[in-house]
Design a protein around this motif. Structure first.
Motif, short mmCIF file in Angstrom:
data_model
loop_
_atom_site.label_atom_id
_atom_site.label_comp_id
_atom_site.label_asym_id
_atom_site.label_seq_id
_atom_site.Cartn_x
_atom_site.Cartn_y
_atom_site.Cartn_z
N ASP A 124 42.31 35.74 42.47
CA ASP A 124 41.26 35.74 41.45
C ASP A 124 41.86 35.71 40.04
O ASP A 124 41.35 35.02 39.16
N LEU A 125 42.95 36.46 39.83
CA LEU A 125 43.58 36.48 38.51
C LEU A 125 44.17 35.12 38.15
O LEU A 125 44.09 34.69 37.01
N PHE A 126 44.77 34.44 39.13
CA PHE A 126 45.33 33.10 38.87
C PHE A 126 44.23 32.14 38.46
O PHE A 126 44.40 31.34 37.54
N ALA A 127 43.10 32.22 39.12
CA ALA A 127 41.97 31.36 38.76
C ALA A 127 41.51 31.67 37.34
O ALA A 127 41.20 30.75 36.56
N GLU A 128 41.50 32.95 36.99
CA GLU A 128 41.11 33.37 35.63
C GLU A 128 42.10 32.81 34.60
O GLU A 128 41.70 32.30 33.55
N ILE A 129 43.40 32.88 34.89
CA ILE A 129 44.43 32.36 33.99
C ILE A 129 44.28 30.85 33.84
O ILE A 129 44.33 30.32 32.72
N GLU A 130 44.10 30.16 34.95
CA GLU A 130 43.95 28.69 34.90
C GLU A 130 42.75 28.31 34.06
O GLU A 130 42.84 27.42 33.19
N LYS A 131 41.64 28.99 34.27
CA LYS A 131 40.40 28.66 33.55
C LYS A 131 40.52 28.98 32.06
O LYS A 131 40.18 28.15 31.21
#
Length: 192
Positions: A124-131
């Motif tokens: 979830d955190l990686f998706a947040e960083i990417e976004k």
């Protein structure tokens, strides 16, 4: 008694049973503590214990989950990561004898459980960083592998810290983990 009062009473009973286990583990090893010891300490019947828990191992899992895992995962973000880790490490440090003993009992199972939970959160955190940084999404397999890497790494660091006397302060350990994650975030952003 209304449903709301029964729930509150049930939660109080679970907390009382959990507190009894923690207190008993200050003077006795987990293996030598019986359900009767716990119920005698609480002043409850064995049936009450078994209404809430199947055995003392489930009770131990309950304590770890309620004191460490649940507060850590609740609304965990990159912004509050340091505070969440610091809180968890302070709980462990303030109950050092209990957690040192508890982690010896089923450290392999706990390690795997915590690693899995951490990996799920990191996805979830990686998706947040990417976004938030307009980074093209990596494929799911790469993100899963990276999340597992962080999950196992952080779990290993925490278990080592706990099993070797919790010498570093909770704040120092939380800061080190946060710095590693922040450095990896900067590296990921700079590579694109």
């Amino acid at each position: 008694m209304s449903g709301k009062n029964k729930l509150a009473c049930s939660k109080e009973t679970e907390k009382s049973i959990a507190d009894a286990l923690k207190i008993l583990m200050q003077s006795k090893s987990f293996e030598k503590i019986s359900v009767s010891d716990i119920t005698d300490y609480c002043g409850i019947h064995r049936q009450t214990f078994y209404y809430h828990f199947t055995d003392k191992y489930e009770l131990l899992d309950f304590v770890v989950h309620n004191e460490l895992i649940e507060p850590l995962l609740l609304n965990f973000t990159l912004d509050n990561m340091y505070d969440k880790f610091t809180f968890m490490f302070n709980v462990m440090k303030s109950n050092q004898q209990f957690y040192h003993s508890a982690l010896k009992i089923n450290s392999g199972e706990l390690f795997n459980f915590v690693s899995k939970l951490a990996a799920e959160r990191f996805i979830d955190l990686f998706a947040e960083i990417e976004k938030s940084n307009n980074i093209p999404a990596k494929n799911e397999t790469d993100n899963k592998m990276l999340a597992e890497f962080f999950g196992f790494g952080i779990s290993g660091v925490v278990l080592e810290w706990a099993q070797h006397g919790m010498k570093d302060s909770p704040e120092m350990l939380a800061e080190r983990i946060k710095n590693i994650i922040d450095d990896c975030k900067r590296l990921a952003i700079s590579r694109l």
